[in-house]
Design an enzyme around this catalytic site. Structure first.
Site, PDB file in Angstrom:
ATOM      1  N   VAL A 103      59.831  44.191  17.179  1.00 29.73           N
ATOM      2  CA  VAL A 103      59.354  43.389  18.035  1.00 29.73           C
ATOM      3  C   VAL A 103      60.385  43.956  19.180  1.00 29.73           C
ATOM      4  CG1 VAL A 103      59.197  40.893  19.264  1.00 29.73           C
ATOM      5  CG2 VAL A 103      59.595  41.581  16.667  1.00 29.73           C
ATOM      6  N   CYS A 104      58.842  43.884  20.521  1.00 31.08           N
ATOM      7  CA  CYS A 104      59.625  43.849  22.131  1.00 31.08           C
ATOM      8  C   CYS A 104      59.945  46.193  22.337  1.00 31.08           C
ATOM      9  CB  CYS A 104      59.815  43.037  21.963  1.00 31.08           C
ATOM     10  SG  CYS A 104      60.053  43.416  24.512  1.00 31.08           S
TER      11      CYS A 104
END
Length: 320
Positions: A103-104
């Site tokens: 994520v990210c």
């Protein structure tokens, strides 16, 4: 079958990178027996780990029990986490899981562990260029909500982790289950992986409520003709006042802004759907496919046909 989902965090991780996907998987397990997922939050040493917001999360030490899916969070603490050979070794060894995801800026940890070499990946748009520069063997797609390349998934910034989790739930449990989770979380089901991280409305960022109202009106009525007179009426301004104010606040003419909104609305349908290009063009307000083609080249650098071919070519790699 209960699937083990492991979430990897570190000091300074972004709390929403963890809590968004965690809530999605937890929601998918409600009222199921046995539960669809067994969730565990892990860190290098275990114990309480503080997020970048200061909120601590209780974790267990990274272990090597079999996982179905590994989710690596991002956050301000990524540069320090990259210095941990032990954490990178765990991520590398956990690649035996059926799926490894980030994520990210968690993508930087996957890349440092060698898991993104030769693969397509994405991250937060503010850090995408840095990911490409530091890891030239990664094919960074800088403007995607999430990307799947074989068993490795990566997502854009922060809330895109929820989109990623919904896609994983859909793969595991079906589209109806993913939709039910989205409804419970009160989120859109679901932004497609090919959708842009950017929004024309956010990028234009008008200062006044009147210009914002005109843009919102345009987005809600893309299929209809949107001449300046009609947009000015939505803004409660004369056409001359509206034209001057719009250019001053957005840096674009109303016609160019409407073109961007239409192209933005058409893009995910071109990339992810099987609709005829002519039907998409008509539905988002382009008079004909040729006008949409020219708009796509101006906005995205390639025509709709090329974008659709590119997604179809990538499809075999997206379904291992």
């Amino acid at each position: 079958m209960t699937r083990a989902i492991g979430f990897v965090v570190f000091p300074g991780f972004n709390i929403l990178d963890l809590s968004g996907p965690l809530a999605a998987f937890d929601t998918a397990s409600r009222d199921l027996s046995p539960p669809a997922y067994r969730l565990q939050v892990m860190s290098e040493l275990g114990g309480a780990v503080a997020s970048s917001a200061g909120l601590p999360v209780l974790t267990q030490p990274c272990h090597h029990e079999p996982l179905d899916t590994l989710v690596v969070a991002g956050g301000r603490g990524v540069p320090q986490a990259l210095e941990s050979a032990r954490l990178l070794a765990f991520i590398r060894e956990a690649a035996t899981a059926r799926r490894v995801t980030s994520v990210c800026t968690g993508a930087f940890l996957l890349a440092a562990a060698g898991l993104l070499d030769g693969r397509r990946a994405t991250t937060h748009w503010l850090q995408a260029a840095a990911l490409q520069r530091l890891h030239p063997r990664v094919r960074v797609e800088m403007d995607r909500i999430f990307v799947q390349d074989g068993p490795v998934w990566s997502s854009a910034g922060i809330t895109a982790g929820i989109d990623l989790a919904l896609a994983l739930i859909e793969e595991d449990l079906g589209v109806d289950a993913a939709r039910a989770v989205a409804r419970t979380l009160v989120v859109y089901h679901r932004r497609s992986g090919g959708q842009s991280q950017f929004s024309a409305l956010l990028d234009l960022a008008p200062a006044s409520d009147r210009i914002q109202a005109a843009l919102s009106f345009a987005r809600e009525n893309l299929r209809e003709p949107l001449p300046v007179d009609r947009l000015a009426e939505a803004a409660c301004l004369s056409p001359r006042q509206f034209g001057r104010a719009f250019l001053a606040e957005t840096g674009q003419t109303p016609a160019k802004a409407v073109e961007r909104l239409r192209a933005e609305a058409a893009r995910p349908r071109i990339e992810d759907g099987a609709e005829p290009i002519e039907a998409v063009a008509r539905d988002v307000g382009f008079a004909d496919p040729e006008r949409m083609r020219r708009a796509f080249i101006r906005c995205f650098g390639q025509p709709p046909q090329a974008m659709r071919r590119g997604r179809r070519t990538a499809a075999p790699a997206m379904h291992p």
